[in-house]
Design a protein around this motif. Structure first.
Motif, PDB file in Angstrom:
ATOM      1  N   LEU A  14       6.983  -5.529   2.926  1.00  0.00           N
ATOM      2  CA  LEU A  14       5.809  -4.695   3.246  1.00  0.00           C
ATOM      3  C   LEU A  14       4.550  -5.235   2.591  1.00  0.00           C
ATOM      4  O   LEU A  14       4.599  -5.934   1.578  1.00  0.00           O
ATOM      5  CB  LEU A  14       6.045  -3.248   2.799  1.00  0.00           C
ATOM      6  N   ARG A  15       3.407  -4.909   3.204  1.00  0.00           N
ATOM      7  CA  ARG A  15       2.099  -5.212   2.626  1.00  0.00           C
ATOM      8  C   ARG A  15       1.487  -3.917   2.123  1.00  0.00           C
ATOM      9  O   ARG A  15       1.597  -2.887   2.802  1.00  0.00           O
ATOM     10  CB  ARG A  15       1.143  -5.795   3.684  1.00  0.00           C
ATOM     11  N   LEU A  18       1.757 -12.327  -4.236  1.00  0.00           N
ATOM     12  CA  LEU A  18       1.676 -13.751  -3.866  1.00  0.00           C
ATOM     13  C   LEU A  18       1.429 -14.661  -5.070  1.00  0.00           C
ATOM     14  O   LEU A  18       2.147 -15.654  -5.251  1.00  0.00           O
ATOM     15  CB  LEU A  18       0.601 -13.991  -2.786  1.00  0.00           C
ATOM     16  N   THR A  60      11.683  -8.731  -5.640  1.00  0.00           N
ATOM     17  CA  THR A  60      11.608 -10.175  -5.392  1.00  0.00           C
ATOM     18  C   THR A  60      12.102 -10.894  -6.649  1.00  0.00           C
ATOM     19  O   THR A  60      11.533 -10.706  -7.727  1.00  0.00           O
ATOM     20  CB  THR A  60      10.149 -10.568  -5.089  1.00  0.00           C
ATOM     21  N   PHE A  83      -7.829  -5.992  -4.874  1.00  0.00           N
ATOM     22  CA  PHE A  83      -7.460  -7.361  -4.473  1.00  0.00           C
ATOM     23  C   PHE A  83      -7.577  -7.560  -2.967  1.00  0.00           C
ATOM     24  O   PHE A  83      -7.638  -8.687  -2.487  1.00  0.00           O
ATOM     25  CB  PHE A  83      -6.066  -7.740  -4.992  1.00  0.00           C
ATOM     26  N   LEU A  86       3.155 -17.652   3.252  1.00  0.00           N
ATOM     27  CA  LEU A  86       1.920 -16.876   3.448  1.00  0.00           C
ATOM     28  C   LEU A  86       0.799 -17.400   2.536  1.00  0.00           C
ATOM     29  O   LEU A  86      -0.349 -17.548   2.961  1.00  0.00           O
ATOM     30  CB  LEU A  86       2.173 -15.385   3.173  1.00  0.00           C
TER      31      LEU A  86
HETATM   32  O1  LIG Z   1       5.845  -9.461  -1.731  1.00  0.00           O
HETATM   33  C1  LIG Z   1       4.921  -8.708  -1.600  1.00  0.00           C
HETATM   34  O2  LIG Z   1       4.588  -7.875  -2.429  1.00  0.00           O
HETATM   35  C2  LIG Z   1       4.082  -8.717  -0.377  1.00  0.00           C
HETATM   36  O3  LIG Z   1       3.013  -9.688  -0.590  1.00  0.00           O
HETATM   37  C3  LIG Z   1       2.077  -9.777   0.492  1.00  0.00           C
HETATM   38  O4  LIG Z   1       1.473  -8.511   0.729  1.00  0.00           O
HETATM   39  P1  LIG Z   1       0.186  -7.993  -0.093  1.00  0.00           P
HETATM   40  O5  LIG Z   1       0.149  -8.650  -1.421  1.00  0.00           O
HETATM   41  O6  LIG Z   1       0.224  -6.509  -0.014  1.00  0.00           O
HETATM   42  O7  LIG Z   1      -1.107  -8.426   0.687  1.00  0.00           O
HETATM   43  P2  LIG Z   1      -1.542  -9.465   1.828  1.00  0.00           P
HETATM   44  O8  LIG Z   1      -2.077  -8.671   2.937  1.00  0.00           O
HETATM   45  O9  LIG Z   1      -0.524 -10.504   2.125  1.00  0.00           O
HETATM   46  O10 LIG Z   1      -2.776 -10.138   1.072  1.00  0.00           O
HETATM   47  C4  LIG Z   1      -2.587 -10.896  -0.107  1.00  0.00           C
HETATM   48  C5  LIG Z   1      -3.898 -11.540  -0.513  1.00  0.00           C
HETATM   49  O11 LIG Z   1      -4.245 -12.581   0.393  1.00  0.00           O
HETATM   50  C6  LIG Z   1      -5.558 -12.389   0.905  1.00  0.00           C
HETATM   51  N1  LIG Z   1      -5.548 -12.828   2.319  1.00  0.00           N
HETATM   52  C7  LIG Z   1      -4.632 -12.301   3.171  1.00  0.00           C
HETATM   53  C8  LIG Z   1      -4.599 -12.729   4.485  1.00  0.00           C
HETATM   54  C9  LIG Z   1      -5.506 -13.709   4.927  1.00  0.00           C
HETATM   55  O12 LIG Z   1      -5.532 -14.129   6.110  1.00  0.00           O
HETATM   56  N2  LIG Z   1      -6.401 -14.214   4.045  1.00  0.00           N
HETATM   57  C10 LIG Z   1      -6.445 -13.798   2.731  1.00  0.00           C
HETATM   58  O13 LIG Z   1      -7.272 -14.288   1.940  1.00  0.00           O
HETATM   59  C11 LIG Z   1      -5.844 -10.896   0.735  1.00  0.00           C
HETATM   60  O14 LIG Z   1      -7.220 -10.654   0.635  1.00  0.00           O
HETATM   61  C12 LIG Z   1      -5.095 -10.602  -0.552  1.00  0.00           C
HETATM   62  O15 LIG Z   1      -5.885 -10.906  -1.683  1.00  0.00           O
HETATM   63  C13 LIG Z   1       2.840 -10.161   1.754  1.00  0.00           C
HETATM   64  O16 LIG Z   1       1.937 -10.168   2.856  1.00  0.00           O
HETATM   65  C14 LIG Z   1       3.962  -9.170   2.052  1.00  0.00           C
HETATM   66  O17 LIG Z   1       4.699  -9.581   3.185  1.00  0.00           O
HETATM   67  C15 LIG Z   1       4.890  -9.118   0.833  1.00  0.00           C
HETATM   68  O18 LIG Z   1       5.910  -8.153   1.031  1.00  0.00           O
END
Ligand SMILES: O=C(O)[C@H]1O[C@H](OP(=O)(O)OP(=O)(O)OC[C@H]2O[C@@H](n3ccc(=O)[nH]c3=O)[C@H](O)[C@@H]2O)[C@H](O)[C@@H](O)[C@@H]1O
Ligand SMILES: NC(=O)C1=CN([C@@H]2O[C@H](COP(=O)(O)OP(=O)(O)OC[C@H]3O[C@@H](n4cnc5c(N)ncnc54)[C@H](O)[C@@H]3O)[C@@H](O)[C@H]2O)C=CC1
Length: 457
Positions: free
Chosen positions: A154-155, A268, A122, A329, A218
């Motif tokens: 990807l997540r 994020l 990124t 996290f 997001l």
């Molecule tokens: O660029 C990246 O590295 C990735 O960043 C995120 O993926 P990720 O960091 O693995 O995790 P998420 O599942 O998006 O969660 C991020 C954070 O938001 C929080 N979250 C997520 C979803 C939600 O509804 N509420 C919430 O508080 C999670 O607990 C976590 O702390 C994006 O979802 C991916 O699409 C992206 O590729």
């Protein structure tokens, strides 16, 4: 095809294993010899569901190897993926792309044939165009070295599935070489495309922006619902019921809108700052000014838990024993980068509390990043003599924990559920005072036997 994947962290190790799963011959490159040694033994240096199985399968089949040698990489493949980290620069918000530049500098003298270098990290918009020119100038294969950008979405925790079954594949192409580079990437992803994944081509700049925009959206969605949680707290309303009602509108949807402690992780938080810095350098800083508020809402959720904890400890945290459930996290990962749970734990520690942190998977990494905190391997033990229990990362183990059995162990049966995941009724019936972010009641209020609030703040 013969591919290299340069930078074998969360993205690179996953990508390398998945490319081998698609049938390619893959060489992963990383400067960390310990990491390379582990990966060659079929072991990921972090937890990602199903990744070890793929690593074992393909290191054994001979389709996948890892090395520290750029000389081997240069002569190995026709397509070289760049999956290096792009952390926040030491000073300010800008993104540090030096690992990418260093990788290109190390690879280019070893390129022996016309090659396609494909960025997956990124990056701020404009990085790919600059790298394309730089690569053509310094590559030993000369102008026959092309660069494309192919951001990854990807997540962590579902990385293998997200890579093999992506929502879309986005490819940014340099106009001069677009047709030949597109054909090459279509061949790389052929098994995935056959299953129907959309393949979107665009220019380099747009592809970089797609990724930054996706993460900004997001993050905004999460902070939007957490801002609603703040309102709910002030108005004695319930953000979880509000979320459910909003989600029925298909223009809004439920995905990625779970309220709670906010977002953390390696992407994020750093990506919204990098995006703001990139916009400012383009002279359009105000277009992304709202992301400052997105960040502020996110940080306030952490402060809110610390405030609530202090309230529940009678206004003074000094010497209070606080059990913290969660260090990662998010659940199903051992990644603690910018972990909201550890940020809360650290803040409580700084205010004099004696915190004991439990996590099913992330304790080793948490110990390294926060050596001053106390950690406990056993979920039940972590609560012994606790004045307060905080639920900060939504692991399934915590949902299943029995509040009745914990009751005799704690000093005071107070729990704050920052992820809205525990069964409030069960915890209250077991005798606990249960608070949940975004849900009434809060300190100064009480629940009557009928389940309704009996007192206002
Ligand atoms: O660029 C990246 O590295 C990735 O960043 C995120 O993926 P990720 O960091 O693995 O995790 P998420 O599942 O998006 O969660 C991020 C954070 O938001 C929080 N979250 C997520 C979803 C939600 O509804 N509420 C919430 O508080 C999670 O607990 C976590 O702390 C994006 O979802 C991916 O699409 C992206 O590729
Ligand atoms: N972690 C994730 O879930 C996702 C990450 N991304 C993006 O992918 C990129 C990589 O992120 P992560 O994998 O999380 O980073 P990471 O920090 O986990 O991995 C980076 C790897 O590169 C290696 N490295 C550093 N310098 C090197 C060099 N000169 N040559 C070879 N290897 C070198 C490091 O040893 C490390 O193994 C970032 O831009 C990130 O924003 C994108 C989607 C998902």
């Amino acid at each position: 095809m013969r591919l290299t994947v340069i930078g074998c962290g969360h993205l690179g190790a996953t990508h390398a294993a998945c490319m081998a799963e698609l049938g390619h011959d893959v060489l992963g490159v990383d400067t960390d010899p310990e990491r390379v040694h582990l990966l060659n033994r079929g072991k990921a240096p972090f937890f990602e569901a199903e990744l070890d199985e793929l690593l074992v399968r393909h290191t054994c089949s001979g389709k996948l190897r890892f090395t520290t040698s750029y000389a081997q990489a240069g002569s190995f493949g026709e397509v070289h993926f760049l999956t290096l980290g792009t952390p926040r620069a030491d000073r300010g918000n800008a993104t540090d792309v030096s690992h990418l530049l260093s990788a290109v500098r190390q690879l280019s003298p070893h390129l022996r044939q016309p090659s396609l270098v494909v960025g997956r990290s990124t990056v701020p918009v404009g990085t790919a165009a600059r790298m394309a020119g730089y690569l053509k100038r310094i590559s030993s294969a000369g102008p026959e070295t092309h660069l494309a950008w192919n951001p990854e979405f990807l997540r962590e925790s579902t990385a293998i599935h997200d890579t093999l079954y992506p929502d879309r594949i986005v490819v940014g192409l340099d106009s001069e070489d677009a047709a030949v580079d597109e054909a090459m990437l279509r061949q790389v992803y052929r098994p995935i495309l056959r299953k129907g994944a959309p393949f979107l081509t665009t220019d380099l700049a747009t592809s970089e922006l797609v990724k930054c925009a996706a993460n900004a959206f997001l993050a905004t969605k999460i902070s939007f619902i957490n801002a609603m949680a703040e309102l709910c707290e002030a108005a004695n309303a319930d953000v979880y019921q509000l979320t459910e009602a909003l989600a029925h509108d298909e223009r809004i949807g439920a995905g990625g809108m779970w309220p709670g402690l906010g977002f953390g992780g390696g992407c994020l938080p750093k990506d919204i700052h990098g995006f703001m810095a990139a916009a400012a350098s383009l002279g359009t800083g105000q277009s992304l000014a709202f992301l400052r508020e997105v960040d502020a809402v996110n940080t306030r959720r952490r402060s809110r838990v610390v405030w609530l904890a202090r309230q529940r400890c009678g206004g003074n945290l000094d010497g209070k024993r606080i059990a913290i459930w969660g260090a990662a996290f998010k659940p199903m990962t051992d990644d603690v980068r910018d972990s909201p749970a550890l940020a809360v734990a650290h803040s409580l520690f700084r205010k004099g509390a004696r915190v004991v942190v439990h996590d099913p998977m992330a304790l080793d990494k948490a110990r390294k990043s926060h050596p001053h905190l106390t950690f406990c391997e056993d979920l039940t033990e972590s609560t012994v003599e606790a004045d307060l229990l905080l639920h900060l990362t939504d692991w399934p183990q915590y949902r299943r924990a029995a509040p009745e059995q914990l009751m005799p162990r704690v000093a005071r049966p107070y729990v704050i559920d920052a992820r809205g995941a525990l069964d409030a009724g069960r915890w209250r019936r077991a005798g606990w005072t249960y608070d949940c972010l975004g849900r009434p009641p809060f300190p100064g209020q009480a629940v009557g036997p009928d389940g309704h609030l009996t007192r206002n703040r």
